[in-house]
Design a protein around this motif. Sequence first.
Motif, PDB file in Angstrom:
ATOM      1  N   SER A 236      -4.890 -13.701  13.068  1.00 13.43           N
ATOM      2  CA  SER A 236      -4.953 -12.396  12.428  1.00 13.43           C
ATOM      3  C   SER A 236      -4.400 -12.497  11.013  1.00 13.43           C
ATOM      4  N   ILE A 237      -4.699 -11.493  10.200  1.00 11.31           N
ATOM      5  CA  ILE A 237      -4.139 -11.397   8.858  1.00 11.31           C
ATOM      6  C   ILE A 237      -3.822  -9.937   8.575  1.00 11.31           C
ATOM      7  N   GLU A 238      -2.901  -9.729   7.641  1.00  5.81           N
ATOM      8  CA  GLU A 238      -2.545  -8.378   7.236  1.00  5.81           C
ATOM      9  C   GLU A 238      -3.313  -8.016   5.970  1.00  5.81           C
ATOM     10  N   VAL A 239      -3.836  -6.814   5.951  1.00  6.52           N
ATOM     11  CA  VAL A 239      -4.595  -6.302   4.811  1.00  6.52           C
ATOM     12  C   VAL A 239      -3.932  -5.024   4.328  1.00  6.52           C
ATOM     13  N   LYS A 240      -3.643  -4.955   3.031  1.00  6.88           N
ATOM     14  CA  LYS A 240      -3.063  -3.745   2.456  1.00  6.88           C
ATOM     15  C   LYS A 240      -4.049  -3.116   1.481  1.00  6.88           C
ATOM     16  N   LEU A 241      -4.202  -1.817   1.581  1.00 10.19           N
ATOM     17  CA  LEU A 241      -5.053  -1.054   0.675  1.00 10.19           C
ATOM     18  C   LEU A 241      -4.182  -0.104  -0.125  1.00 10.19           C
ATOM     19  N   LYS A 242      -4.272  -0.187  -1.454  1.00 10.05           N
ATOM     20  CA  LYS A 242      -3.526   0.701  -2.338  1.00 10.05           C
ATOM     21  C   LYS A 242      -4.529   1.550  -3.110  1.00 10.05           C
ATOM     22  N   GLN A 249      -9.573  20.204  -1.389  1.00 11.00           N
ATOM     23  CA  GLN A 249      -9.270  21.491  -2.028  1.00 11.00           C
ATOM     24  C   GLN A 249      -8.506  21.299  -3.343  1.00 11.00           C
ATOM     25  N   GLU A 250      -8.241  20.023  -3.689  1.00 13.98           N
ATOM     26  CA  GLU A 250      -7.537  19.675  -4.931  1.00 13.98           C
ATOM     27  C   GLU A 250      -6.157  20.332  -5.016  1.00 13.98           C
ATOM     28  N   THR A 251      -5.461  20.374  -3.882  1.00 14.48           N
ATOM     29  CA  THR A 251      -4.096  20.912  -3.898  1.00 14.48           C
ATOM     30  C   THR A 251      -3.050  19.808  -4.017  1.00 14.48           C
ATOM     31  N   TRP A 252      -3.455  18.539  -3.751  1.00 12.96           N
ATOM     32  CA  TRP A 252      -2.538  17.427  -3.926  1.00 12.96           C
ATOM     33  C   TRP A 252      -3.291  16.131  -4.191  1.00 12.96           C
ATOM     34  N   CYS A 253      -2.632  15.217  -4.864  1.00 16.48           N
ATOM     35  CA  CYS A 253      -3.095  13.839  -5.057  1.00 16.48           C
ATOM     36  C   CYS A 253      -1.891  12.921  -4.828  1.00 16.48           C
ATOM     37  N   LYS A 254      -2.136  11.784  -4.164  1.00 11.18           N
ATOM     38  CA  LYS A 254      -1.033  10.894  -3.816  1.00 11.18           C
ATOM     39  C   LYS A 254      -1.422   9.434  -4.021  1.00 11.18           C
ATOM     40  N   GLN A 255      -0.459   8.661  -4.476  1.00  9.76           N
ATOM     41  CA  GLN A 255      -0.573   7.206  -4.479  1.00  9.76           C
ATOM     42  C   GLN A 255      -0.181   6.715  -3.089  1.00  9.76           C
ATOM     43  N   LEU A 256      -1.092   6.040  -2.404  1.00 11.45           N
ATOM     44  CA  LEU A 256      -0.871   5.690  -1.004  1.00 11.45           C
ATOM     45  C   LEU A 256      -1.097   4.204  -0.758  1.00 11.45           C
ATOM     46  N   THR A 257      -0.477   3.720   0.301  1.00  5.24           N
ATOM     47  CA  THR A 257      -0.702   2.358   0.779  1.00  5.24           C
ATOM     48  C   THR A 257      -0.942   2.411   2.283  1.00  5.24           C
ATOM     49  N   GLN A 258      -2.011   1.789   2.725  1.00  3.19           N
ATOM     50  CA  GLN A 258      -2.268   1.653   4.154  1.00  3.19           C
ATOM     51  C   GLN A 258      -2.307   0.178   4.510  1.00  3.19           C
ATOM     52  N   THR A 259      -1.765  -0.127   5.670  1.00  7.55           N
ATOM     53  CA  THR A 259      -1.697  -1.513   6.130  1.00  7.55           C
ATOM     54  C   THR A 259      -2.485  -1.664   7.425  1.00  7.55           C
ATOM     55  N   PHE A 260      -3.278  -2.722   7.473  1.00  6.88           N
ATOM     56  CA  PHE A 260      -4.108  -3.010   8.642  1.00  6.88           C
ATOM     57  C   PHE A 260      -3.856  -4.448   9.082  1.00  6.88           C
ATOM     58  N   VAL A 261      -4.044  -4.697  10.370  1.00  2.91           N
ATOM     59  CA  VAL A 261      -4.025  -6.057  10.893  1.00  2.91           C
ATOM     60  C   VAL A 261      -5.419  -6.367  11.418  1.00  2.91           C
ATOM     61  N   VAL A 262      -6.049  -7.373  10.842  1.00  2.00           N
ATOM     62  CA  VAL A 262      -7.407  -7.783  11.217  1.00  2.00           C
ATOM     63  C   VAL A 262      -7.316  -9.041  12.060  1.00  2.00           C
ATOM     64  N   THR A 263      -8.009  -9.066  13.182  1.00  2.00           N
ATOM     65  CA  THR A 263      -7.991 -10.223  14.072  1.00  2.00           C
ATOM     66  C   THR A 263      -9.356 -10.905  14.087  1.00  2.00           C
TER      67      THR A 263
END
Length: 306
Positions: A236-242, A249-263
Amino acid sequence: MRSASSLEAVYRDYQSKDVDFYFVYKSLAHPETNGFVQPATLEERLMHAAKAQESLGTTIPWLVDAMDNRFKHAMGDRPNSEFIIGPDGTIVRMRDWSNADARKDLAELVGPIENPTDPRSLNLTTDFGRTEVARGVVKRVQREAQMTAVKVETKAATHPAYIKLRAEVDAPLQKTGRGQLYLGFFVDPIHEVHWNNQAGVVVVEVNGQSFTGPVVEAKADADPREFVIDVAMKTSIEVKLKYVACDDQETWCKQLTQTFVVTREVDPDAGRVQAGGRGNGRAPGAMRPGGRRQPGRTGQRRRFFP
């Protein structure tokens, strides 16, 4: 959706004749249809089912399969099947492809309806309420070789999994641990968010390497961000998305990071993306009738699962 209208008509005719009807929401046979992608949690799957019920306009109750897809596996892993289950739990009819053939089956098992409901009279409309952000502005990635979908774990975060990852591997990566990996990051419409392109491109980190997504002229869009990269992977490997996301509705915007493990493990429940229309096509399946039994006694109910 013609089959939904037809089944709704059958439901309205037979619900008073001791027949229970249910739709079962399970892993998606064709992800990307109407923008839907595989959910990461049971809560999201319940949200998907509620959205489908609302969008199709039917009044048939919905059941939701567990995240390990136990019902799907127990019933034969068919993508769009129909079952009629007798009062004693025996499957008395089974069809590989749901096409409202239940009316013929129920007419034989329970009895015909004198004045059957015309599906056209129900005036059901399908509306998945797509948002106004741009689509079709990012070119889709073409895979050079045939690839197989593998299992992905979405790591827990302080925010919902706004983006879902579909991962596929080519044959060399599957067999030897070295080869090409497809990463497709899809906006989940159930969360009503989109990419904010004014804040920059998305960044993907894999095995210490960084990959940047395309520059998109539209200030916001909901197209997937796709990559095909050469990797080495033991198990497996770890994948990060930034990325930066905004709500529709354009009420918020955020800088986000999601982490996934791919096998490298094949995912039998990942579904197949339809060619051409990206999941909008339909392919009929063969009909396979099940065993036959006589109608049950008065007061007992059959259960119909499309």
